[in-house]
Scaffold this active site. Structure first.
Site, PDB file in Angstrom:
ATOM      1  N   GLU A 162       0.893  -1.165   0.000  1.00  0.00           N
ATOM      2  CA  GLU A 162       0.000   0.000   0.000  1.00  0.00           C
ATOM      3  C   GLU A 162       0.921   1.203   0.000  1.00  0.00           C
ATOM      4  OE1 GLU A 162      -1.293   3.166   1.657  1.00  0.00           O
ATOM      5  OE2 GLU A 162      -2.016   1.956   3.334  1.00  0.00           O
TER       6      GLU A 162
ATOM      7  N   CYS B 111      -2.684   7.497   5.228  1.00  0.00           N
ATOM      8  CA  CYS B 111      -2.680   7.105   3.819  1.00  0.00           C
ATOM      9  C   CYS B 111      -3.979   7.502   3.131  1.00  0.00           C
ATOM     10  CB  CYS B 111      -2.450   5.599   3.690  1.00  0.00           C
ATOM     11  SG  CYS B 111      -3.391   4.596   4.840  1.00  0.00           S
TER      12      CYS B 111
END
Length: 500
Positions: A259, A296
Site C-alpha cells: 500500500e 494514507c
C-alpha cells in the site's frame, strides 16, 4: 528496553547498534538488523510452518485473542513509549491500540466461522457419460512464511501486530516482521506481548520474529529470501516499488502486497457546493490536518467547479487551516520531505499559494494551494502525494473537465463525492470512472478513518497498492496469505478437517 531482535523464541543482539530518534525524551540503543539475522528468522519461520499451518482454527483463534490480551496488559507502557517515539498524542495511540487488539479479535472470530476457507465440493459422478467425474474438493491453504514491514505512521495497527501480521497468523502463516526504525521501542513491547502469547498457547517458537532497524540490505534479504512466500508493506511509493521489483525479479516471483500512496481526491459537485460549501470546506480542513496529515487516506486534493462558490470554499478552507496549530511529525525525515513537497507544489505553473507555512523543526503547519483544472491535467507533479497537511484546490471548468480529471487520476485508495439530489446526473457520470480508480468510494464524508470489518476495501489500482484485487484492512485481507488447493478423490481418513 532489551534493545534486541526476537528470533525463534530468543532475544538476540547484533554487533552494531543504532539510537532511536524520539520526538521527546532520551534516545535508546537498539541492535541493527543484518542479512544473517534474516536468514535465521526465515529458517525458523519455515520450520514452524509445518506445525503451525496444521493447527486448528480454535487454536489459532485462542492465539490471536491471547496476543490481544497481552497487548492490553502492556497498555500504559505502549502508550508512553509510542508517544515519546512518534510524537503522536496519547489519545491517538490509545485508539490505535484498540483498533489493533480489535482486529486481532476480529480475525479470531472470522476463522472460527470457517467461511474464509471457501470450501467447495463437486461429488463424483461415476455414471457420467462419456467420462465419469472424480470427487473434487477445494479449500484455501496457507502459503508459508510471510514478511511484514512495519509502517511509520501506524506504530501499532500497521506494524508488529497490525493487520498484516494478524491476518497472516489467522491464515496459518508464520510471520517475520521488519520493525520500523521510527518506533523500535514500541515494536519491542508488542513483540514481547506476542512472545508471551506464543508461550501461553504452546505455539512453535518460529511462528513470529522481529528484526529491528537495518539498512536496505535487510529489506532486500527479506523479500528475496527463498523461504518467504509473500510480503505485506505499507509505506512510500519509492521504497515499496523497489521491494515490489525485487519480488518480481526473484527466480520464483512472489506476491508483494504494498500500500504505497494516494491523494484521495474529493469531488464537490455544484449543488452541494452552493448549498453547503462552507461546511464541506471546514470538514475537509479538519480531515486534511488529522494526525498532521500522516494518514494514507488523507484527502490532499479537492476538485470543484470554478466560480464564486469555489472562491468562498477556498477562502473558508484557508481560514480554517490558518487556525490549525503546527503538529509534530513522525520523523525528521518525514518533516523534511513535507517541507520539500510544499516548496515544490508552490513552484508549479498556475499554482497559487493560499496558505504557505514554513517550519524548520519536526513540526508541520498546514499549507493550501489553488490551481485550475487545465493546469492539474497538464502537470503530473500536482497529482502526486505530499505526505502531510497539504491541500490543493482544483477548480474545474464544468462537468466535462471534472470527468477528464477523474479519468486522468492514478489509482487511489479512496475517492469522495459530495453531492445533493440535484447533483445525481453529474455523480452518475463520474461514478463509473471513479470505480476504476479507487478501492473505496465515499459519499458526503471524508476518508480519514478506516473501519475494520468484513466489507472494507483498503487498496486500489497502482500506485495506491500493488495488487488491486486485495485489501490490507478487513477480513478479506486474509485471502492474501492463502491459495486454493483442489483434492481429487481424497480419502476421508487422510484429513478430516477438509471434510467439513
Amino acid at each position: 528496553m532489551i534493545g534486541k531482535h526476537y528470533l525463534a523464541g530468543q532475544w538476540i543482539g547484533s554487533d552494531k547498534t543504532f539510537l532511536s530518534a524520539p520526538a521527546h525524551g532520551p534516545a535508546q540503543e537498539f541492535s541493527v538488523g543484518t542479512p544473517d539475522l534474516v536468514e535465521a528468522a526465515c529458517s525458523a519461520s519455515e520450520a514452524a510452518f509445518e506445525t503451525y499451518a496444521r493447527t486448528s482454527a480454535d487454536a489459532r483463534a485462542e492465539f490471536l485473542n491471547t496476543i490481544a490480551d497481552e497487548i492490553e496488559a502492556r497498555a500504559d507502557e505502549i502508550t508512553e513509549t509510542g508517544s515519546r517515539e512518534t510524537g503522536l498524542p496519547e489519545a491517538r495511540l490509545q485508539g490505535e491500540r484498540g483498533r489493533t487488539t480489535g482486529q486481532l479479535r476480529l480475525f479470531a472470530e472470522h476463522i472460527l466461522q470457517g467461511d474464509y476457507l471457501d470450501r467447495r465440493h463437486d461429488p463424483a459422478l461415476p455414471d457420467r457419460q462419456p467420462l465419469p467425474r472424480p470427487d473434487l474438493r477445494m479449500i484455501q491453504r496457507p502459503i508459508g512464511p510471510v514478511a511484514v514491514f512495519g509502517a511509520s505512521n501506524f506504530p501499532l495497527a500497521f506494524s508488529v501486530a497490525g493487520g498484516d501480521t494478524a491476518s497472516a497468523l489467522a491464515a496459518g502463516c508464520p510471520v517475520v516482521v521488519k520493525g520500523h526504525s521510527a518506533h523500535p521501542g514500541t515494536s519491542e513491547i508488542v513483540a514481547r506481548a506476542i512472545e508471551a502469547a506464543t508461550l501461553a498457547c504452546d505455539m512453535p517458537s518460529g511462528v513470529f520474529s522481529l528484526i529491528q532497524g537495518g539498512r536496505r540490505d535487510v529489506g532486500t534479504a527479506l523479500v528475496t529470501h527463498p523461504l518467504i512466500r509473500a510480503v505485506g508493506f505499507t509505506g512510500s511509493l519509492a521504497g515499496g516499488r523497489a521491494l515490489f521489483d525485487l519480488c518480481a525479479a526473484r527466480p520464483d516471483p512472489i506476491p508483494f502486497f504494498g500500500e504505497l500512496g494516494s491523494v484521495n481526491p474529493v469531488f464537490v459537485l455544484p449543488d452541494a457546493l452552493s448549498a453547503r460549501g462552507t461546511g464541506i470546506a471546514q470538514g475537509w480542513a479538519a480531515s486534511l490536518t488529522m494526525g498532521a496529515g500522516q494518514f494514507c487516506t488523507n484527502p490532499g486534493v479537492v476538485i470543484l467547479p470554478a466560480g464564486s462558490d469555489a472562491d468562498a470554499f477556498a477562502e473558508t478552507a484557508a481560514g480554517a487551516l490558518s487556525r490549525m496549530p503546527a503538529q509534530m511529525m513522525l520523523t525528521d525525515g518525514i518533516a523534511d520531505a513535507y517541507r520539500f513537497g510544499c516548496v515544490k507544489m508552490g513552484q508549479g505553473d498556475d499554482v497559487q499559494g493560499l496558505l504557505v507555512s514554513s517550519r524548520q523543526s519536526r513540526e508541520a503547519a498546514p499549507c493550501l494551494y489553488r490551481t485550475t483544472g487545465a493546469a492539474f491535467l497538464d502537470s503530473p507533479n500536482l497529482q502526486h502525494e505530499v505526505f502531510g497537511p497539504l491541500g490543493l484546490v482544483v477548480e474545474a471548468d464544468g462537468e466535462e473537465q471534472m470527468k477528464q480529471i477523474a479519468a486522468k487520476l492514478e489509482g487511489q485508495l479512496t475517492c469522495t463525492l459530495h453531492m445533493d439530489d440535484a447533483d445525481t446526473g453529474t455523480a452518475c457520470a463520474l461514478l463509473p470512472i471513479l470505480e476504476r480508480k479507487a478501492g473505496r468510494i465515499l459519499f458526503n464524508g471524508f476518508p480519514t478513518g478506516v473501519e475494520v470489518c468484513d466489507s472494507m476495501v483498503h487498496g486500489g489500482p497502482y500506485p495506491a497498492s500493488t495488487n488491486f484485487g486485495h485489501t490490507s484492512v478487513g477480513t478479506l485481507s486474509i485471502r492474501r496469505w492463502l491459495r486454493p488447493v483442489c483434492y481429487q478423490d481424497l480419502p476421508a481418513t487422510l484429513s478430516p478437517d477438509l471434510m467439513g
